[in-house]
Design a protein around this motif. Structure first.
Motif, PDB file in Angstrom:
ATOM      1  N   LEU A  30       0.670  -1.600  -0.371  1.00 41.30           N
ATOM      2  CA  LEU A  30       0.003  -0.182  -0.175  1.00 41.30           C
ATOM      3  C   LEU A  30       1.015   1.322  -0.061  1.00 41.30           C
ATOM      4  CD1 LEU A  30      -2.183   1.455   0.054  1.00 41.30           C
ATOM      5  CD2 LEU A  30      -2.789   1.055   3.061  1.00 41.30           C
ATOM      6  N   GLU A  31       2.018   1.566   0.927  1.00 41.70           N
ATOM      7  CA  GLU A  31       2.667   2.305   0.631  1.00 41.70           C
ATOM      8  C   GLU A  31       4.053   3.136  -1.104  1.00 41.70           C
ATOM      9  OE1 GLU A  31       5.370   1.425   4.169  1.00 41.70           O
ATOM     10  OE2 GLU A  31       4.220   1.624   5.922  1.00 41.70           O
ATOM     11  N   ASP A  32       3.726   2.067  -1.312  1.00 40.59           N
ATOM     12  CA  ASP A  32       4.553   1.775  -2.197  1.00 40.59           C
ATOM     13  C   ASP A  32       3.141   2.753  -3.553  1.00 40.59           C
ATOM     14  OD1 ASP A  32       6.685   0.841  -1.504  1.00 40.59           O
ATOM     15  OD2 ASP A  32       6.341  -1.216  -2.144  1.00 40.59           O
ATOM     16  N   VAL A  33       2.441   1.911  -3.250  1.00 40.25           N
ATOM     17  CA  VAL A  33       1.366   2.681  -4.186  1.00 40.25           C
ATOM     18  C   VAL A  33       1.059   3.969  -4.321  1.00 40.25           C
ATOM     19  CG1 VAL A  33      -0.741   2.775  -5.074  1.00 40.25           C
ATOM     20  CG2 VAL A  33       0.203   0.524  -4.946  1.00 40.25           C
ATOM     21  N   GLU A  34       1.100   4.536  -2.741  1.00 40.85           N
ATOM     22  CA  GLU A  34       1.192   5.672  -1.924  1.00 40.85           C
ATOM     23  C   GLU A  34       1.600   6.930  -2.650  1.00 40.85           C
ATOM     24  OE1 GLU A  34      -0.322   5.200   1.827  1.00 40.85           O
ATOM     25  OE2 GLU A  34      -2.639   5.281   1.486  1.00 40.85           O
ATOM     26  N   CYS A  35       2.923   6.230  -2.692  1.00 42.86           N
ATOM     27  CA  CYS A  35       4.727   6.616  -2.808  1.00 42.86           C
ATOM     28  C   CYS A  35       4.532   7.050  -4.600  1.00 42.86           C
ATOM     29  CB  CYS A  35       5.760   6.067  -2.367  1.00 42.86           C
ATOM     30  SG  CYS A  35       5.366   6.636  -0.208  1.00 42.86           S
ATOM     31  N   ASP A  36       3.771   5.923  -4.756  1.00 39.46           N
ATOM     32  CA  ASP A  36       4.444   5.771  -6.788  1.00 39.46           C
ATOM     33  C   ASP A  36       4.050   7.009  -7.726  1.00 39.46           C
ATOM     34  OD1 ASP A  36       4.906   6.144  -9.118  1.00 39.46           O
ATOM     35  OD2 ASP A  36       3.451   3.642  -9.112  1.00 39.46           O
ATOM     36  N   PRO A  37       4.725   8.437  -7.768  1.00 38.58           N
ATOM     37  CA  PRO A  37       4.385  10.075  -8.494  1.00 38.58           C
ATOM     38  C   PRO A  37       3.391   9.640  -9.808  1.00 38.58           C
ATOM     39  CG  PRO A  37       6.966   9.048  -8.847  1.00 38.58           C
ATOM     40  CD  PRO A  37       6.299   8.002  -8.059  1.00 38.58           C
ATOM     41  N   VAL A  38       3.388   8.555 -10.061  1.00 32.42           N
ATOM     42  CA  VAL A  38       2.923   8.359 -11.058  1.00 32.42           C
ATOM     43  C   VAL A  38       1.712   8.202 -10.371  1.00 32.42           C
ATOM     44  CG1 VAL A  38       1.671   6.817 -12.919  1.00 32.42           C
ATOM     45  CG2 VAL A  38       4.555   7.204 -12.509  1.00 32.42           C
TER      46      VAL A  38
END
Length: 280
Positions: free
Chosen positions: A270-278
């Motif tokens: 979840l954190e990786d998705v939230e941090c993805d600038p795209v």
């Protein structure tokens, strides 16, 4: 060897034809249902459900009946009944009825989030790529969401779900909806009667690698399994095959991440998705 009977006007439907033949052969043998069960070492209730058309049984049971009655065609009739497209819906409806009564549910899903843990958006996307559209898709989504209500009710069944890490690595096209799905999984982790584990990709190939299995414990104490592979599904009620699926499930559970490790992996995803600038 008893000759194969001609198909009559009342037995052209494959499932009915199979059940009719089972009833006729047992009458000719003079055996009771209980005696048949004892002879083939299966619970006689399985044979009873097959004779009424409620169940088709499994190949091992049918082969045992072929041997008992000295026939060689019951397995052929069984295969024809299995391939009848109308039978999938019948089997799935019976499985849904059993799931609604189950005291515990154990699921392994190899590539997608299982239906009892899906958000509405995830379910809609999955059904859409499967070819459903319009009213039928909406009906299926509504039914899937309705199945989840019992997990929040008093006296809900105990749910243990193992999902492959592959499911966490296969996001929805819309990042916001994918985040909602991951949060939904974390919420499930907080429910007292739900256990969620992730089978890591490092677990490698195992007995259920390409098989979705749902093991149901019913109020009367017996267990059944719903098994899906590719585009087919089967309700398994015979004790031997169900026990083998249970053993495979237990072995996979031993390889899965712990409850805390699984929660951490979902949180990190979840954190990786939230941090993805795209996606922000």
């Amino acid at each position: 060897m008893p000759p194969r009977r001609a198909i009559t006007g009342r037995s052209q439907e494959p499932r009915a034809r199979f059940a009719e033949e089972l009833r006729a052969l047992r009458r000719e043998s003079g055996l009771s249902l209980r005696e048949v069960g004892q002879a083939i070492t299966y619970d006689f209730t399985h044979v009873a459900r097959m004779e009424t058309g409620e169940s088709l049984g499994g190949p091992e049971l049918v082969q045992a009946l072929d041997a008992l009655y000295n026939t060689n065609y019951l397995i052929i009739l069984w295969e024809i009944a299995q391939k009848d497209p109308s039978q999938f819906k019948l089997r799935y409806r019976r499985y849904m009825e059993m799931e609604n009564e189950a005291t515990s549910i154990q699921i392994y899903s190899p590539c997608v989030i299982p239906g009892l843990l899906q958000t509405e958006a995830y379910a809609r996307e999955l059904l859409s790529v499967g070819g459903l559209q319009g009213v039928e898709r909406d009906r299926q989504v509504e039914a899937r969401m309705g199945r989840q209500e019992k997990l929040r009710a008093d006296g809900s069944p105990y749910l243990r779900a193992i999902i492959s890490e592959a499911a966490l690595r296969t996001p929805l096209p819309d990042p916001s909806r994918w985040r909602d799905q991951l949060r939904h999984l974390l919420d499930a982790c907080d429910r007292a009667r739900t256990s969620l584990q992730v089978a890591p990709l490092t677990a490698g190939i195992h007995a259920l690698t390409n098989t979705y299995v749902d093991l149901l414990r019913l109020p009367e104490g017996r267990s059944v399994a719903w098994v899906e592979s590719g585009y087919s599904g089967e309700l398994v009620e015979e004790t031997g095959p169900v026990e083998r699926f249970q053993l495979s499930y237990d072995q996979l559970r031993d390889q899965a991440l712990s409850l805390n490790e699984s929660r951490q992996l979902i949180t990190e995803t979840l954190e990786d998705v939230e941090c993805d600038p795209v996606s922000t």
